[in-house]
Motif scaffolding. Structure first.
Motif, PDB file in Angstrom:
ATOM      1  N   THR A 180       0.815  -1.233   0.086  1.00 61.69           N
ATOM      2  CA  THR A 180       0.032   0.044   0.166  1.00 61.69           C
ATOM      3  C   THR A 180       0.928   1.457   0.003  1.00 61.69           C
ATOM      4  O   THR A 180       1.882   1.226   0.804  1.00 61.69           O
ATOM      5  CB  THR A 180      -1.001  -0.051   1.244  1.00 61.69           C
ATOM      6  OG1 THR A 180      -1.816   1.229   1.140  1.00 61.69           O
ATOM      7  CG2 THR A 180      -0.088  -0.088   2.611  1.00 61.69           C
TER       8      THR A 180
ATOM      9  N   GLU B 259      -0.387   4.027   0.746  1.00 62.27           N
ATOM     10  CA  GLU B 259      -1.279   5.083   1.630  1.00 62.27           C
ATOM     11  C   GLU B 259      -1.046   4.701   3.318  1.00 62.27           C
ATOM     12  O   GLU B 259      -1.195   3.866   3.831  1.00 62.27           O
ATOM     13  CB  GLU B 259      -2.888   4.810   1.523  1.00 62.27           C
ATOM     14  CG  GLU B 259      -3.674   5.946   2.222  1.00 62.27           C
ATOM     15  CD  GLU B 259      -4.986   6.036   1.673  1.00 62.27           C
ATOM     16  OE1 GLU B 259      -5.640   6.783   2.179  1.00 62.27           O
ATOM     17  OE2 GLU B 259      -5.316   5.180   0.732  1.00 62.27           O
TER      18      GLU B 259
ATOM     19  N   MET C 178      -5.061  -0.671   3.878  1.00 58.04           N
ATOM     20  CA  MET C 178      -4.902  -1.742   3.308  1.00 58.04           C
ATOM     21  C   MET C 178      -5.737  -1.664   1.916  1.00 58.04           C
ATOM     22  O   MET C 178      -6.786  -2.222   1.633  1.00 58.04           O
ATOM     23  CB  MET C 178      -5.361  -3.023   3.952  1.00 58.04           C
ATOM     24  CG  MET C 178      -4.466  -3.470   5.286  1.00 58.04           C
ATOM     25  SD  MET C 178      -4.655  -4.899   5.913  1.00 58.04           S
ATOM     26  CE  MET C 178      -6.609  -4.791   6.589  1.00 58.04           C
ATOM     27  N   ILE C 179      -4.903  -1.381   0.914  1.00 60.98           N
ATOM     28  CA  ILE C 179      -5.313  -1.131  -0.603  1.00 60.98           C
ATOM     29  C   ILE C 179      -3.925  -1.800  -1.280  1.00 60.98           C
ATOM     30  O   ILE C 179      -3.145  -2.117  -0.645  1.00 60.98           O
ATOM     31  CB  ILE C 179      -5.445   0.178  -0.977  1.00 60.98           C
ATOM     32  CG1 ILE C 179      -4.328   1.246  -0.895  1.00 60.98           C
ATOM     33  CG2 ILE C 179      -6.730   0.901  -0.317  1.00 60.98           C
ATOM     34  CD1 ILE C 179      -4.276   2.521  -1.612  1.00 60.98           C
ATOM     35  N   ARG C 180      -4.109  -2.177  -2.691  1.00 61.10           N
ATOM     36  CA  ARG C 180      -3.180  -2.581  -3.399  1.00 61.10           C
ATOM     37  C   ARG C 180      -2.823  -3.867  -2.983  1.00 61.10           C
ATOM     38  O   ARG C 180      -1.599  -4.196  -2.863  1.00 61.10           O
ATOM     39  CB  ARG C 180      -1.804  -1.796  -3.624  1.00 61.10           C
ATOM     40  CG  ARG C 180      -2.346  -0.148  -3.989  1.00 61.10           C
ATOM     41  CD  ARG C 180      -2.911  -0.382  -5.312  1.00 61.10           C
ATOM     42  NE  ARG C 180      -2.797   0.989  -6.038  1.00 61.10           N
ATOM     43  CZ  ARG C 180      -3.795   1.865  -5.570  1.00 61.10           C
ATOM     44  NH1 ARG C 180      -4.724   1.668  -5.048  1.00 61.10           N
ATOM     45  NH2 ARG C 180      -3.590   3.177  -6.187  1.00 61.10           N
TER      46      ARG C 180
ATOM     47  N   SER D  98     -10.543  -3.300  -5.915  1.00 61.85           N
ATOM     48  CA  SER D  98     -10.004  -1.966  -6.123  1.00 61.85           C
ATOM     49  C   SER D  98     -11.314  -1.059  -6.116  1.00 61.85           C
ATOM     50  O   SER D  98     -12.395  -1.319  -6.469  1.00 61.85           O
ATOM     51  CB  SER D  98      -9.577  -2.047  -7.700  1.00 61.85           C
ATOM     52  OG  SER D  98     -10.658  -1.980  -8.604  1.00 61.85           O
TER      53      SER D  98
END
Length: 363
Positions: A176, A178, A318-320, A333
């Protein structure tokens, strides 16, 4: 504990996780360690902290030692602090890499198109200025083990934070960009990260009014919401290059007036407008949660994941990443929808984000 390297490190982490893997990984299947879990988060210098289970669970963060914060998007877990039995530090560069073979389901725009229309209607009625629907690509693992992908978190660059959590055959891992918050000695750091384009569109992206407006929603809301806990310093908006994608990025610092419990700070900041609704109310959150469930979004996508390490707290969004449960694998996504958004452009952005993840993990 001695340092771990190469295949030894991968075998150590994998067997501790107790995950049943496919494609003939006999040594792992023969181990009677089904109760072991692990958590992983990288925060600096290419090295990561790994907590090994079993974990004890508590409502509040301990005053000392190491504990991981693991919760879903709705923050529904009343005991989110996971205290590991053992902690090791290692470099992801030392880990060997494995591959997965996945049978992916064909994506359909129909469900997203319906949600997109509902968000647009809610914006017209004045309920929202912005919301963030999530589309999830689903697949079935036909060969390999998701835990073996951990090594592919290495070498992503300083703009990314590697993370992973494995618990009884379920888990997630990702890279992530972010940061939710970093807190040390009364100084809190966070960021606004919103607005997306392909890397080869970087020049024109810097002048895209729709993307700038979406980013400013996030940055201005963060500054306003944090002003009651400290003196806020907002840095200049700039373009963050993440390889195949670029985003607008604004660093934000808060020099805090006093001490606040970590649980309070997490709930105050999550979800930021980059992943949540604007304004964030009980009604708008309920609508977003409903849209996420309808589109098959994993419960932990966009949630905070953090580590308390001897007085210092670091939490990411918690992205990507990828999520799995047994043989089922998911790549979610999200996209920010505002009044100026267009269905075709948002569907394209969602695909670009998933493609970047799948390319990273070779799945």
């Amino acid at each position: 504990m001695p340092s771990l390297g190469g295949l030894e490190a991968v075998f150590f982490l994998t067997r501790k996780a107790g995950v049943d893997c496919l494609d003939g990984m006999v040594l792992i299947q023969a181990m009677d360690l089904s109760g072991r879990d692990f958590a992983l988060l990288g925060v600096k210098n290419g090295r990561v902290r790994v907590g090994l289970g079993p974990f004890s669970e508590t409502e509040e963060c301990p005053r000392e030692g190491v504990a991981f914060y693991v919760n879903d998007f709705q923050l529904s877990d009343s005991r989110p602090w996971r205290i590991p039995s053992e902690v090791v530090e290692l470099s992801l560069e030392d880990l060997s890499q494995g591959d997965l073979e996945v049978d992916w389901q064909e994506m359909s725009v129909e469900g997203f198109a319906g949600v997109f229309t509902e968000i647009g209607e809610a914006i017209q009625r004045g309920i929202f200025e912005k919301s963030v629907p999530v589309v999830t690509e689903m697949g079935k693992i036909t060969a390999g083990c998701p835990v073996s992908l951990i090594g592919k978190l290495a070498g992503a660059g300083e703009s990314f934070y590697p993370y992973a959590w494995v618990h009884q055959g379920k888990g997630f891992c990702g890279l992530t960009p972010e940061l939710l918050l970093h807190l040390r000695k009364g100084r809190l750091k966070t960021m606004a990260l919103a607005g997306t384009a392909k890397a080869d569109e970087k020049t024109i992206f810097a002048f895209d009014e729709k993307e700038i407006r979406e980013h400013e929603y996030v940055a201005q809301t963060l500054v306003a919401s944090l002003s009651d806990i400290g003196m806020v310093k907002r840095s200049t908006r700039r373009v963050m290059n993440l390889g195949s994608l670029v985003h607008f990025h604004t660093p934000i610092e808060v020099f805090m007036y006093g001490d606040y419990p970590l649980e309070y700070l997490v709930r105050k900041m999550h979800p930021t407008p980059a992943l949540g609704p604007l304004p964030r109310t009980e009604e708008t959150m309920s609508m977003l949660v409903d849209w996420r469930k309808r589109l098959g979004c994993p419960a932990y996508f966009g949630a905070p994941f953090g580590i308390f390490d001897h007085g210092e707290f670091h939490a990411v969004v918690m992205i990507r990443g990828i999520h799995w449960s047994g043989e089922e694998i998911m790549v979610p996504s999200g996209c920010g929808v505002i009044e100026a958004s267009r269905l075709t452009n948002e569907w394209r952005e969602l695909g670009l984000k998933r493609d970047a993840i799948k390319q990273r993990f070779s799945i």
